[in-house]
Design an enzyme around this catalytic site. Structure first.
Site, PDB file in Angstrom:
ATOM      1  N   LYS A 169      -4.015   0.371  -3.438  1.00  0.00           N
ATOM      2  CA  LYS A 169      -5.059  -0.327  -2.690  1.00  0.00           C
ATOM      3  C   LYS A 169      -6.035   0.666  -2.085  1.00  0.00           C
ATOM      4  O   LYS A 169      -5.650   1.698  -1.559  1.00  0.00           O
ATOM      5  CB  LYS A 169      -4.398  -1.142  -1.568  1.00  0.00           C
ATOM      6  CG  LYS A 169      -5.358  -1.935  -0.713  1.00  0.00           C
ATOM      7  CD  LYS A 169      -4.642  -2.550   0.479  1.00  0.00           C
ATOM      8  CE  LYS A 169      -4.389  -1.503   1.548  1.00  0.00           C
ATOM      9  NZ  LYS A 169      -3.827  -2.073   2.783  1.00  0.00           N
TER      10      LYS A 169
ATOM     11  N   ASP B 210       0.852  -1.200   0.000  1.00  0.00           N
ATOM     12  CA  ASP B 210       0.000   0.000   0.000  1.00  0.00           C
ATOM     13  C   ASP B 210       0.881   1.240   0.000  1.00  0.00           C
ATOM     14  O   ASP B 210       2.102   1.158   0.153  1.00  0.00           O
ATOM     15  CB  ASP B 210      -0.957   0.015   1.203  1.00  0.00           C
ATOM     16  CG  ASP B 210      -0.239  -0.210   2.524  1.00  0.00           C
ATOM     17  OD1 ASP B 210       0.919   0.236   2.660  1.00  0.00           O
ATOM     18  OD2 ASP B 210      -0.836  -0.833   3.429  1.00  0.00           O
TER      19      ASP B 210
ATOM     20  N   ARG C  23      -9.525   0.729   0.563  1.00  0.00           N
ATOM     21  CA  ARG C  23     -10.332  -0.065   1.495  1.00  0.00           C
ATOM     22  C   ARG C  23     -11.808   0.274   1.317  1.00  0.00           C
ATOM     23  O   ARG C  23     -12.168   1.432   1.166  1.00  0.00           O
ATOM     24  CB  ARG C  23      -9.922   0.204   2.946  1.00  0.00           C
ATOM     25  CG  ARG C  23      -8.608  -0.461   3.298  1.00  0.00           C
ATOM     26  CD  ARG C  23      -8.427  -0.552   4.798  1.00  0.00           C
ATOM     27  NE  ARG C  23      -7.170  -1.206   5.134  1.00  0.00           N
ATOM     28  CZ  ARG C  23      -7.019  -2.516   5.221  1.00  0.00           C
ATOM     29  NH1 ARG C  23      -8.035  -3.313   4.993  1.00  0.00           N
ATOM     30  NH2 ARG C  23      -5.862  -3.041   5.525  1.00  0.00           N
TER      31      ARG C  23
ATOM     32  N   ASP D  94      -2.486  -9.124   9.455  1.00  0.00           N
ATOM     33  CA  ASP D  94      -3.588  -9.306  10.392  1.00  0.00           C
ATOM     34  C   ASP D  94      -4.509 -10.418   9.866  1.00  0.00           C
ATOM     35  O   ASP D  94      -4.359 -11.574  10.212  1.00  0.00           O
ATOM     36  CB  ASP D  94      -4.325  -7.982  10.565  1.00  0.00           C
ATOM     37  CG  ASP D  94      -5.384  -8.033  11.652  1.00  0.00           C
ATOM     38  OD1 ASP D  94      -5.502  -9.076  12.321  1.00  0.00           O
ATOM     39  OD2 ASP D  94      -6.103  -7.040  11.836  1.00  0.00           O
TER      40      ASP D  94
END
Length: 204
Positions: free
Chosen positions: A141, A118, A143, A171
């Site tokens: 990227k 990112d 979200r 994550d």
């Protein structure tokens, strides 16, 4: 006294344990207490990016100081400016030398590209690329509203190249999956990844 306590899952439980231990040492007249947090929990909540949200990274800093820590040692913070949340010294270490030593085994090849997953990780990826004398690429990227990552396109030449995605935290691994797919779709011959903190929550 050095208290080693990563604030991995369950973060809240480990954080409270850390504060209780620090308090116990402070009440036992320790001259200096260094909290060693290889992974600094809540680090990604480092700003108020929408209404009515906490700045949890600052709250954790306050908790550690209030408990009695006189110094904090941590590794690869999500954002380096978190150091400024503390009024006590912070030693911010980096895992890059370990990764670069490992990756340098392939550094003699001329088809190596370091990829930032990112825009926020470009500085890290650039440092890796410079040390390994490799090319640099960036995943553009965005979200979505529910927090899932949506990869749009790859910035940089990756066709026929060995791509290494350099990230700080894995994550749910959604970003890593989509970045890998985007690189494959763009013609990368091989995709590898290196990340400092393997949080690995949910389906990761």
């Amino acid at each position: 006294v050095f208290v080693i306590q990563p604030t991995c899952t369950p973060v809240d439980e480990h954080l409270v344990e850390l504060c209780v231990m620090i308090d116990a040492f402070r009440r036992s007249s320790a001259a200096r207490i260094t909290a060693v947090l290889p992974y600094y929990g809540y680090a990604r909540q480092d700003r108020k990016d929408k209404p009515r949200v906490p700045i949890s990274a600052k709250l954790v800093a306050n908790l550690l100081s209030a408990a009695g820590a006189t110094r904090v040692l941590t590794m690869d913070l999500h954002k380096a400016q978190i150091q400024g949340f503390f009024d006590i010294p912070v030693d911010h270490l980096f895992a890059a030398p370990v990764f670069i030593e490992h990756l340098s085994r392939d550094a003699d090849r001329d088809d190596l590209t370091i990829v930032s997953p990112d825009a926020g990780g470009v500085e890290r990826a650039r440092a890796y690329a410079k040390r390994l004398d490799a090319d640099l690429a960036i995943i553009d990227k965005r979200r979505s509203e529910d927090g899932h990552a949506e990869v749009l396109h790859v910035v940089g030449e990756v066709a026929g190249r060995v791509c290494i995605i350099a990230d700080d935290i894995v994550d749910t691994a959604g970003t890593l999956q989509q970045a890998s797919r985007a690189l494959r779709d763009s013609g990368a011959s091989r995709v590898m990844a290196c990340a400092v903190h393997g949080v690995l929550s949910g389906p990761a």
